[in-house]
Write an enzyme that holds these catalytic residues in place. Structure first.
Site, PDB file in Angstrom:
ATOM      1  N   GLY A 239     -19.083  13.116  36.933  1.00 19.53           N
ATOM      2  CA  GLY A 239     -18.775  13.110  35.530  1.00 19.53           C
ATOM      3  C   GLY A 239     -19.488  11.804  34.920  1.00 19.53           C
ATOM      4  N   GLY A 275     -23.436  13.143  40.030  1.00 20.30           N
ATOM      5  CA  GLY A 275     -24.453  13.941  39.906  1.00 20.30           C
ATOM      6  C   GLY A 275     -25.624  13.112  39.018  1.00 20.30           C
ATOM      7  NE  ARG A 276     -25.001  14.175  32.592  1.00 13.70           N
ATOM      8  CZ  ARG A 276     -25.047  15.382  32.178  1.00 13.70           C
ATOM      9  NH1 ARG A 276     -26.326  15.346  31.604  1.00 13.70           N
ATOM     10  NH2 ARG A 276     -24.380  16.434  31.988  1.00 13.70           N
ATOM     11  CE1 TYR A 316     -24.749  22.198  28.403  1.00 16.08           C
ATOM     12  CE2 TYR A 316     -26.757  20.766  28.879  1.00 16.08           C
ATOM     13  CZ  TYR A 316     -25.849  21.900  29.301  1.00 16.08           C
ATOM     14  OH  TYR A 316     -25.480  22.003  30.469  1.00 16.08           O
ATOM     15  CB  CYS A 343     -41.928  34.009  21.430  1.00 13.62           C
ATOM     16  SG  CYS A 343     -43.732  33.904  22.068  1.00 13.62           S
ATOM     17  CD  GLU A 344     -35.809  32.674  22.193  1.00 12.56           C
ATOM     18  OE1 GLU A 344     -34.846  32.441  21.385  1.00 12.56           O
ATOM     19  OE2 GLU A 344     -35.680  33.621  23.099  1.00 12.56           O
TER      20      GLU A 344
HETATM   21  C1  LIG Z   1     -20.945  19.484  37.712  1.00 15.55           C
HETATM   22  C2  LIG Z   1     -20.097  18.843  38.626  1.00 15.55           C
HETATM   23  C3  LIG Z   1     -20.386  17.504  39.342  1.00 15.55           C
HETATM   24  C4  LIG Z   1     -21.325  16.584  38.839  1.00 15.55           C
HETATM   25  O1  LIG Z   1     -20.973  16.134  37.538  1.00 15.55           O
HETATM   26  P1  LIG Z   1     -22.293  15.127  36.824  1.00 15.55           P
HETATM   27  O2  LIG Z   1     -21.576  15.107  35.601  1.00 15.55           O
HETATM   28  O3  LIG Z   1     -23.399  15.317  37.055  1.00 15.55           O
HETATM   29  O4  LIG Z   1     -21.837  13.627  37.856  1.00 15.55           O
HETATM   30  C5  LIG Z   1     -19.270  17.013  40.116  1.00 15.55           C
HETATM   31  N1  LIG Z   1     -18.341  18.028  40.499  1.00 15.55           N
HETATM   32  C6  LIG Z   1     -17.996  19.367  40.160  1.00 15.55           C
HETATM   33  C7  LIG Z   1     -17.057  20.155  40.693  1.00 15.55           C
HETATM   34  C8  LIG Z   1     -19.128  19.663  38.965  1.00 15.55           C
HETATM   35  O5  LIG Z   1     -18.897  20.864  38.509  1.00 15.55           O
END
Ligand SMILES: *Cc1c(COP(=O)(O)O)cnc(C)c1O
Length: 419
Positions: A239, A275-276, A316, A343-344
């Site tokens: 997150g 992730g991000r 978003y 086409c949106e």
């Molecule tokens: C999407 C997700 C992540 C990764 O979130 P990021 O914001 O990309 O770091 C980690 N754990 C779970 C359970 C997720 O659903």
């Protein structure tokens, strides 16, 4: 920090000129920097080097097996949310004992696949799922190691679609039901409780929500331990946000300073699911200007990438910075919408953006597109999905070829009665 920088007037990825690359591979394409990805992983990993931990990259942010391979080489594991992601992680060479599996709707088949693959643990999101796992474990004869995903009821203060830690969200088991859930898990004979999990959302740019959520989870761990439960893993989810425009999210080191003292006291191995923050700014989408036009005084720049390639702006309202691949000496700027061929009216990459006056056939780099870019792409409007390229130093590697028309209809069939 990332490796997309100008050298003179030309935008480069590491030591590869993006303009030159576009001539070789055609547009649009996703472009990733090996060096940036590796560095981001290492920075995150080293921020927590003084506690026992495991970094499980969230595969849904970017699931290309070549990228996953980088994390395998760096000693990382994976957070998966489907059987398909498990397949990808294993194909990339992941150690199954470094894979955790989260998700509100795991099917029986997916659970069996995970058990047979001998993954580290399943993060369970409901009591019904516990029964399903128990049954699957009985059938396969493989004891299931689980954590319960606890929903700490914390507002992550991010976009509502990517906030997951409030009790009104579909995720996890509420604080009030968690203890009962654990007692149930412990009573099921094919289940072994090994951990606790939480994940409160994505693109979080403040430390406070992480700390608040953790304090609740740590209090829960104390209760569980007093009940004789052996909580060995504390999975704190992902997150952590990134800079798309002017956000200033905490550096992993700053986050570590605040939360390591809380984490240390638990005696658990800490699992992180970033992730991000690892891949977001390590990738861009390169697109070509097809046409420019004006209508009622409004400017439109029509590019060959669209919402099917990068849906975040449409979905978003996300901001992605857009840069010229080749800077022009004239600094004339205009206000324009950057739109795709779909086409949106919702098909846009930027709205009312102040940009250089891009000419037809020039190239634009849509920045910060490495996370939730390609993985959320689709074939809408029967558009083949774009290629993905990885750069390392002065070399580039095609890590996914562009789809062709045959790929588009793969698996489709006209029933025999129409033939
Ligand atoms: C999407 C997700 C992540 C990764 O979130 P990021 O914001 O990309 O770091 C980690 N754990 C779970 C359970 C997720 O659903």
């Amino acid at each position: 920090m990332h490796d997309f920088q100008y050298k003179g007037n030309q935008l480069y990825c590491e030591d590869v000129s993006i303009g030159g690359l576009a001539k070789d591979v055609g547009t649009p394409f996703y472009l990733y920097s090996y060096n940036t990805i590796k560095n981001h992983f290492r920075v995150f990993n080293s921020a927590f080097s003084n506690i026992p931990h495991l970094i499980c990259f969230a595969v849904k942010a970017n699931s290309n097996i070549a990228l996953l391979r980088i994390f395998v080489e760096e000693g990382g594991g994976f957070d998966i949310v489907s059987g398909g992601e498990l397949y990808r992680a294993l194909l990339a060479g992941a150690d199954p004992q470094k894979i955790v599996y989260t998700g509100v709707g795991k099917t029986e088949e997916e659970i069996v696949y995970a058990l047979k693959s001998n993954i580290l643990m399943l993060n369970v999101e409901s009591t019904q799922e516990l029964f399903s796992i128990d049954r699957a474990a009985e059938e396969t004869g493989i004891k299931a190691k689980v954590a319960l995903r606890v929903n700490p009821d914390i507002d992550a203060k991010t976009h509502p679609y990517i906030s997951t830690g409030l009790k009104t969200h579909k995720f996890g088991i509420s604080m009030t039901d968690a203890l009962e859930g654990y007692r149930l898990a412990q009573s099921l004979k094919n289940i072994e409780v090994v951990g606790i999990h939480k994940h409160i959302g994505s693109q979080i740019t403040h430390i406070r929500p992480f700390v608040d959520a953790l304090e609740r989870i740590v209090a829960m761990i104390d209760i569980l331990k007093s009940e004789g439960l052996n909580i060995r893993y504390l999975d704190i989810g992902g997150g952590l946000g990134i800079t798309y425009k002017d956000e200033s999210p905490p550096h992993p080191k700053e986050l570590a300073e605040e939360i390591v003292p809380i984490l240390k006291g638990t005696g658990c191995t800490i699992i992180f699911e970033p992730g991000r923050v690892i891949v977001g700014n390590a990738g861009i989408l390169v697109t070509k200007v097809l046409y420019t036009k004006q209508s009622e005084g409004k400017n439109f720049m029509i590019v060959d990438a669209a919402m099917n390639d990068l849906v975040r702006p449409s979905l978003y309202g996300s901001y992605h910075s857009i840069l010229p691949v080749s800077k022009n000496s004239d600094d004339h700027k205009i206000v324009t919408d950057v739109v795709g061929p779909i086409c949106e009216s919702g098909d846009f990459l930027a709205k009312d953006r102040v940009l250089p006056d891009f000419k037809k056939d020039s190239l634009a780099a849509v920045m910060s597109a490495g996370a939730y870019g390609f993985t959320m792409s689709s074939n809408y409007n029967s558009r083949p999905r774009v290629s993905e390229i990885l750069v390392k130093g002065n070399k580039y590697f095609m890590i996914r070829r562009r789809e062709n028309y045959e790929d588009l209809v793969r698996g489709e069939e006209i029933p025999v009665f129409m033939k």
